[in-house]
Design an enzyme around this catalytic site. Structure first.
Site, PDB file in Angstrom:
ATOM      1  N   GLU A  78       6.280   7.567   0.668  1.00 45.99           N
ATOM      2  CA  GLU A  78       5.185   6.411   0.579  1.00 45.99           C
ATOM      3  C   GLU A  78       6.839   5.558   0.864  1.00 45.99           C
ATOM      4  O   GLU A  78       5.957   4.078   0.820  1.00 45.99           O
ATOM      5  CB  GLU A  78       4.608   5.917  -0.647  1.00 45.99           C
ATOM      6  CG  GLU A  78       3.634   6.652  -1.573  1.00 45.99           C
ATOM      7  CD  GLU A  78       2.834   6.796  -0.158  1.00 45.99           C
ATOM      8  OE1 GLU A  78       2.672   6.016   0.842  1.00 45.99           O
ATOM      9  OE2 GLU A  78       1.443   7.724  -0.635  1.00 45.99           O
TER      10      GLU A  78
ATOM     11  N   HIS B 165      -0.960   5.793 -10.901  1.00 50.42           N
ATOM     12  CA  HIS B 165      -2.257   6.050 -10.963  1.00 50.42           C
ATOM     13  C   HIS B 165      -2.744   5.443 -12.186  1.00 50.42           C
ATOM     14  O   HIS B 165      -2.747   5.935 -13.151  1.00 50.42           O
ATOM     15  CB  HIS B 165      -2.134   7.960 -10.536  1.00 50.42           C
ATOM     16  CG  HIS B 165      -1.308   7.827  -9.259  1.00 50.42           C
ATOM     17  ND1 HIS B 165      -0.860   9.598  -9.238  1.00 50.42           N
ATOM     18  CD2 HIS B 165      -1.099   7.241  -8.222  1.00 50.42           C
ATOM     19  CE1 HIS B 165      -1.193   9.779  -8.153  1.00 50.42           C
ATOM     20  NE2 HIS B 165      -1.380   8.536  -7.204  1.00 50.42           N
TER      21      HIS B 165
ATOM     22  N   HIS C  70       3.634   1.911  -6.943  1.00 54.80           N
ATOM     23  CA  HIS C  70       1.976   2.981  -6.919  1.00 54.80           C
ATOM     24  C   HIS C  70       2.186   2.544  -8.225  1.00 54.80           C
ATOM     25  O   HIS C  70       3.470   3.409  -8.494  1.00 54.80           O
ATOM     26  CB  HIS C  70       2.626   2.941  -5.561  1.00 54.80           C
ATOM     27  CG  HIS C  70       2.043   4.032  -5.772  1.00 54.80           C
ATOM     28  ND1 HIS C  70      -0.105   3.849  -5.401  1.00 54.80           N
ATOM     29  CD2 HIS C  70       1.690   5.733  -5.404  1.00 54.80           C
ATOM     30  CE1 HIS C  70      -0.496   5.232  -4.980  1.00 54.80           C
ATOM     31  NE2 HIS C  70       0.345   5.910  -5.614  1.00 54.80           N
TER      32      HIS C  70
ATOM     33  N   HIS D 294      -7.932   6.997  -5.679  1.00 56.11           N
ATOM     34  CA  HIS D 294      -6.344   7.063  -5.798  1.00 56.11           C
ATOM     35  C   HIS D 294      -5.697   6.651  -6.974  1.00 56.11           C
ATOM     36  O   HIS D 294      -4.636   6.844  -7.419  1.00 56.11           O
ATOM     37  CB  HIS D 294      -5.883   6.585  -4.527  1.00 56.11           C
ATOM     38  CG  HIS D 294      -3.797   7.571  -3.980  1.00 56.11           C
ATOM     39  ND1 HIS D 294      -3.558   8.101  -2.985  1.00 56.11           N
ATOM     40  CD2 HIS D 294      -2.874   7.584  -4.857  1.00 56.11           C
ATOM     41  CE1 HIS D 294      -2.739   8.634  -3.350  1.00 56.11           C
ATOM     42  NE2 HIS D 294      -2.311   7.799  -4.101  1.00 56.11           N
TER      43      HIS D 294
HETATM   44 ZN    ZN Z   1      -0.546   8.039  -5.373  1.00 55.67          ZN
END
Ligand code: ZN
Length: 260
Positions: free
Chosen positions: A111, A136, A134, A206
Protein backbone atom coordinates in the site's frame (compact mmCIF):
# COMPACT_ATOMS: atom_id res chain seq x y z
CA UNK A 1 19.62 6.36 12.94
CA UNK A 2 18.29 3.73 15.32
CA UNK A 3 19.15 5.41 18.59
CA UNK A 4 17.12 8.56 18.01
CA UNK A 5 14.14 6.47 16.94
CA UNK A 6 14.09 4.11 19.89
CA UNK A 7 10.95 5.68 21.38
CA UNK A 8 9.21 5.31 18.02
CA UNK A 9 10.12 1.62 17.92
CA UNK A 10 8.73 1.21 21.46
CA UNK A 11 5.47 2.81 20.35
CA UNK A 12 5.33 0.55 17.29
CA UNK A 13 5.78 -2.52 19.53
CA UNK A 14 2.91 -1.42 21.74
CA UNK A 15 0.46 -0.48 18.97
CA UNK A 16 1.26 -3.56 16.86
CA UNK A 17 0.48 -5.67 19.94
CA UNK A 18 -2.87 -3.89 20.37
CA UNK A 19 -3.76 -4.49 16.69
CA UNK A 20 -2.89 -8.17 16.91
CA UNK A 21 -4.69 -8.70 20.22
CA UNK A 22 -7.81 -6.93 18.97
CA UNK A 23 -7.95 -9.30 16.00
CA UNK A 24 -7.53 -6.42 13.56
CA UNK A 25 -4.35 -7.80 11.97
CA UNK A 26 -4.87 -11.35 10.73
CA UNK A 27 -2.00 -12.85 8.70
CA UNK A 28 -0.13 -9.91 7.15
CA UNK A 29 -3.01 -7.44 7.44
CA UNK A 30 -2.25 -3.85 8.33
CA UNK A 31 0.55 -1.44 7.53
CA UNK A 32 1.77 1.98 8.56
CA UNK A 33 4.16 4.78 7.69
CA UNK A 34 5.68 7.56 9.77
CA UNK A 35 7.08 10.76 8.26
CA UNK A 36 10.26 11.48 10.22
CA UNK A 37 11.88 14.81 10.88
CA UNK A 38 15.34 13.44 9.92
CA UNK A 39 17.23 15.34 7.20
CA UNK A 40 17.88 13.75 3.79
CA UNK A 41 21.12 11.79 3.50
CA UNK A 42 23.41 11.06 0.53
CA UNK A 43 22.87 7.43 -0.45
CA UNK A 44 24.18 5.10 -3.13
CA UNK A 45 21.40 2.55 -2.54
CA UNK A 46 19.24 1.36 -5.43
CA UNK A 47 16.66 3.85 -6.70
CA UNK A 48 13.09 2.61 -7.24
CA UNK A 49 10.72 4.67 -9.41
CA UNK A 50 7.33 5.74 -8.06
CA UNK A 51 4.17 5.60 -10.17
CA UNK A 52 3.61 9.31 -9.74
CA UNK A 53 5.50 12.34 -8.45
CA UNK A 54 5.02 13.22 -4.82
CA UNK A 55 6.58 16.66 -5.00
CA UNK A 56 5.62 17.65 -1.45
CA UNK A 57 7.56 14.63 -0.18
CA UNK A 58 10.87 15.43 -1.91
CA UNK A 59 13.82 14.41 0.32
CA UNK A 60 11.52 13.26 3.12
CA UNK A 61 12.38 10.16 5.17
CA UNK A 62 9.77 7.62 6.27
CA UNK A 63 9.74 4.60 8.49
CA UNK A 64 7.40 2.14 6.78
CA UNK A 65 6.21 -1.40 7.44
CA UNK A 66 7.48 -4.07 5.05
CA UNK A 67 5.41 -6.06 2.58
CA UNK A 68 4.11 -9.28 4.15
CA UNK A 69 5.02 -8.35 7.73
CA UNK A 70 2.86 -9.75 10.53
CA UNK A 71 1.75 -7.38 13.31
CA UNK A 72 2.37 -10.18 15.81
CA UNK A 73 6.01 -10.20 14.67
CA UNK A 74 6.13 -6.40 14.48
CA UNK A 75 5.16 -6.34 18.17
CA UNK A 76 8.26 -8.40 18.99
CA UNK A 77 10.75 -6.89 16.57
CA UNK A 78 9.77 -3.71 14.74
CA UNK A 79 13.31 -3.14 13.40
CA UNK A 80 13.12 -6.37 11.36
CA UNK A 81 9.70 -5.47 10.00
CA UNK A 82 10.21 -1.88 8.89
CA UNK A 83 12.42 0.03 6.46
CA UNK A 84 13.71 3.59 6.37
CA UNK A 85 13.02 5.01 2.93
CA UNK A 86 13.97 8.36 1.47
CA UNK A 87 12.02 10.02 -1.32
CA UNK A 88 14.03 11.44 -4.23
CA UNK A 89 14.75 15.16 -4.73
CA UNK A 90 11.74 15.64 -7.01
CA UNK A 91 9.45 13.16 -5.28
CA UNK A 92 9.71 10.81 -8.25
CA UNK A 93 11.50 7.80 -6.70
CA UNK A 94 12.73 6.34 -3.43
CA UNK A 95 15.67 4.54 -1.88
CA UNK A 96 15.83 2.24 1.12
CA UNK A 97 18.40 4.09 3.19
CA UNK A 98 18.47 1.75 6.17
CA UNK A 99 17.32 -1.80 6.73
CA UNK A 100 17.82 -4.43 9.39
CA UNK A 101 20.28 -7.17 8.48
CA UNK A 102 17.38 -9.66 8.66
CA UNK A 103 15.34 -7.63 6.18
CA UNK A 104 17.75 -7.61 3.23
CA UNK A 105 15.14 -8.58 0.63
CA UNK A 106 12.29 -6.63 2.17
CA UNK A 107 10.19 -4.13 0.22
CA UNK A 108 7.80 -1.47 1.56
CA UNK A 109 4.15 -2.40 2.07
CA UNK A 110 2.06 -3.02 -1.06
CA UNK A 111 0.00 0.00 0.00
CA UNK A 112 3.03 2.29 -0.48
CA UNK A 113 1.17 4.28 -3.12
CA UNK A 114 -1.78 4.99 -0.79
CA UNK A 115 0.57 5.95 2.05
CA UNK A 116 2.58 8.39 -0.07
CA UNK A 117 -0.51 9.91 -1.70
CA UNK A 118 -1.95 10.56 1.78
CA UNK A 119 1.33 11.98 3.17
CA UNK A 120 1.67 14.22 0.10
CA UNK A 121 -1.78 15.67 0.82
CA UNK A 122 -1.00 16.04 4.56
CA UNK A 123 2.18 18.02 3.84
CA UNK A 124 0.42 20.19 1.25
CA UNK A 125 -2.31 21.00 3.73
CA UNK A 126 0.19 21.75 6.54
CA UNK A 127 -1.36 19.01 8.69
CA UNK A 128 0.32 18.03 11.96
CA UNK A 129 -0.43 14.37 11.15
CA UNK A 130 2.76 12.44 10.38
CA UNK A 131 1.46 8.89 10.75
CA UNK A 132 -0.74 6.88 8.39
CA UNK A 133 -2.03 3.52 9.61
CA UNK A 134 -4.16 0.86 7.91
CA UNK A 135 -5.79 -1.98 9.83
CA UNK A 136 -8.74 -4.37 9.61
CA UNK A 137 -11.07 -3.14 12.35
CA UNK A 138 -13.51 -6.05 12.50
CA UNK A 139 -16.39 -4.06 14.00
CA UNK A 140 -16.18 -1.34 11.31
CA UNK A 141 -15.81 -3.87 8.48
CA UNK A 142 -18.96 -5.61 9.74
CA UNK A 143 -20.88 -2.32 9.64
CA UNK A 144 -20.01 -1.80 5.97
CA UNK A 145 -21.53 -5.18 5.13
CA UNK A 146 -24.89 -3.62 5.96
CA UNK A 147 -26.09 -1.72 2.84
CA UNK A 148 -27.77 1.09 4.79
CA UNK A 149 -24.40 2.06 6.31
CA UNK A 150 -22.55 2.20 2.98
CA UNK A 151 -23.42 5.84 3.01
CA UNK A 152 -21.32 8.41 4.82
CA UNK A 153 -24.21 10.29 6.45
CA UNK A 154 -25.93 7.15 7.73
CA UNK A 155 -22.63 5.64 8.89
CA UNK A 156 -21.63 8.73 10.87
CA UNK A 157 -25.08 9.22 12.37
CA UNK A 158 -24.94 5.66 13.62
CA UNK A 159 -21.39 5.90 15.02
CA UNK A 160 -22.11 9.19 16.81
CA UNK A 161 -25.44 7.98 18.21
CA UNK A 162 -24.02 4.86 19.87
CA UNK A 163 -21.38 6.37 22.15
CA UNK A 164 -20.78 9.93 23.45
CA UNK A 165 -16.97 9.61 23.04
CA UNK A 166 -17.46 9.34 19.29
CA UNK A 167 -19.15 12.74 19.09
CA UNK A 168 -16.50 14.27 21.33
CA UNK A 169 -13.36 12.79 19.75
CA UNK A 170 -14.44 12.23 16.14
CA UNK A 171 -16.62 15.33 15.64
CA UNK A 172 -15.91 15.47 11.89
CA UNK A 173 -16.96 11.86 11.46
CA UNK A 174 -15.39 9.29 9.15
CA UNK A 175 -14.99 9.29 5.38
CA UNK A 176 -16.53 6.33 3.55
CA UNK A 177 -14.70 4.80 0.57
CA UNK A 178 -16.84 2.48 -1.60
CA UNK A 179 -15.27 -0.86 -2.54
CA UNK A 180 -12.11 -0.65 -4.66
CA UNK A 181 -9.18 -3.00 -5.13
CA UNK A 182 -6.51 -2.64 -2.43
CA UNK A 183 -3.17 -1.39 -3.78
CA UNK A 184 -4.87 0.43 -6.68
CA UNK A 185 -4.36 4.08 -7.63
CA UNK A 186 -8.14 4.53 -7.41
CA UNK A 187 -8.34 3.54 -3.76
CA UNK A 188 -5.29 5.68 -2.92
CA UNK A 189 -6.94 8.72 -4.50
CA UNK A 190 -10.38 8.17 -2.95
CA UNK A 191 -8.87 7.58 0.49
CA UNK A 192 -6.74 10.71 0.25
CA UNK A 193 -9.78 12.81 -0.67
CA UNK A 194 -11.59 11.53 2.42
CA UNK A 195 -8.60 12.06 4.72
CA UNK A 196 -8.27 15.67 3.60
CA UNK A 197 -11.09 16.44 6.04
CA UNK A 198 -11.48 13.34 8.23
CA UNK A 199 -9.20 11.55 10.72
CA UNK A 200 -10.43 8.20 9.44
CA UNK A 201 -11.41 6.69 6.07
CA UNK A 202 -13.35 3.42 6.14
CA UNK A 203 -12.96 1.08 3.18
CA UNK A 204 -16.16 -0.80 2.37
CA UNK A 205 -15.88 -4.45 3.49
CA UNK A 206 -12.12 -4.15 4.09
CA UNK A 207 -10.88 -1.93 6.93
CA UNK A 208 -9.82 1.58 7.84
CA UNK A 209 -7.09 4.16 7.33
CA UNK A 210 -6.27 6.46 10.20
CA UNK A 211 -4.09 9.60 10.21
CA UNK A 212 -2.73 11.33 13.31
CA UNK A 213 0.41 12.75 14.88
CA UNK A 214 1.27 9.38 16.48
CA UNK A 215 0.53 5.68 16.12
CA UNK A 216 -1.16 5.73 19.52
CA UNK A 217 -3.56 8.45 18.33
CA UNK A 218 -4.29 6.53 15.12
CA UNK A 219 -5.20 3.53 17.26
CA UNK A 220 -7.25 5.51 19.79
CA UNK A 221 -9.60 6.96 17.20
CA UNK A 222 -10.21 3.54 15.65
CA UNK A 223 -10.75 2.09 19.12
CA UNK A 224 -13.49 4.63 19.89
CA UNK A 225 -15.23 3.96 16.57
CA UNK A 226 -14.97 0.20 17.04
CA UNK A 227 -16.63 0.59 20.44
CA UNK A 228 -19.58 2.45 18.87
CA UNK A 229 -19.99 -0.28 16.25
CA UNK A 230 -19.78 -2.97 18.93
CA UNK A 231 -22.47 -1.31 21.03
CA UNK A 232 -24.70 -1.23 17.94
CA UNK A 233 -24.27 -4.97 17.30
CA UNK A 234 -24.83 -5.83 20.99
CA UNK A 235 -28.05 -3.81 21.01
CA UNK A 236 -29.25 -5.39 17.75
CA UNK A 237 -28.76 -8.82 19.34
CA UNK A 238 -30.62 -7.94 22.51
CA UNK A 239 -33.41 -6.10 20.62
CA UNK A 240 -33.97 -9.05 18.25
CA UNK A 241 -32.58 -7.15 15.26
CA UNK A 242 -34.52 -3.95 15.77
CA UNK A 243 -32.52 -0.78 15.26
CA UNK A 244 -31.61 0.82 18.63
CA UNK A 245 -32.62 4.50 18.91
CA UNK A 246 -29.21 5.62 20.24
CA UNK A 247 -28.47 9.04 21.71
CA UNK A 248 -31.26 11.55 21.03
CA UNK A 249 -30.62 14.61 18.87
CA UNK A 250 -30.87 16.76 22.01
CA UNK A 251 -28.18 14.64 23.74
CA UNK A 252 -25.97 14.80 20.64
CA UNK A 253 -26.38 18.58 20.49
CA UNK A 254 -25.34 18.93 24.14
CA UNK A 255 -22.28 16.75 23.52
CA UNK A 256 -21.31 18.82 20.49
CA UNK A 257 -21.40 21.96 22.60
CA UNK A 258 -18.91 20.72 25.18
CA UNK A 259 -15.87 22.98 25.11
CA UNK A 260 -12.58 21.27 25.89
ZN1 ZN B 1 -6.07 -4.26 4.24
Amino acid sequence: MYKEHNSLFSEIKQVARYLWKRGWAEKNAGNFSVRLSAKAVASKEQIYPLEQEFSALANQIFLISIKGSRMRNMAKNPKRNTLFIQIGPKGQNFQVIHRNKHAQQAEPTSELSAHLTIHNMLVNSASTARVVMHTHVTELIALTHIPQFCNETALNNLLWSMHPETVMFVPGGVGFVPFELPGSAAIAELTTQKLANHQIAIWEKHGAFSVASSLQDCFDTLDILAKSAKIYFMLRNSLENEDPPGLTSEQLERLRNIVF
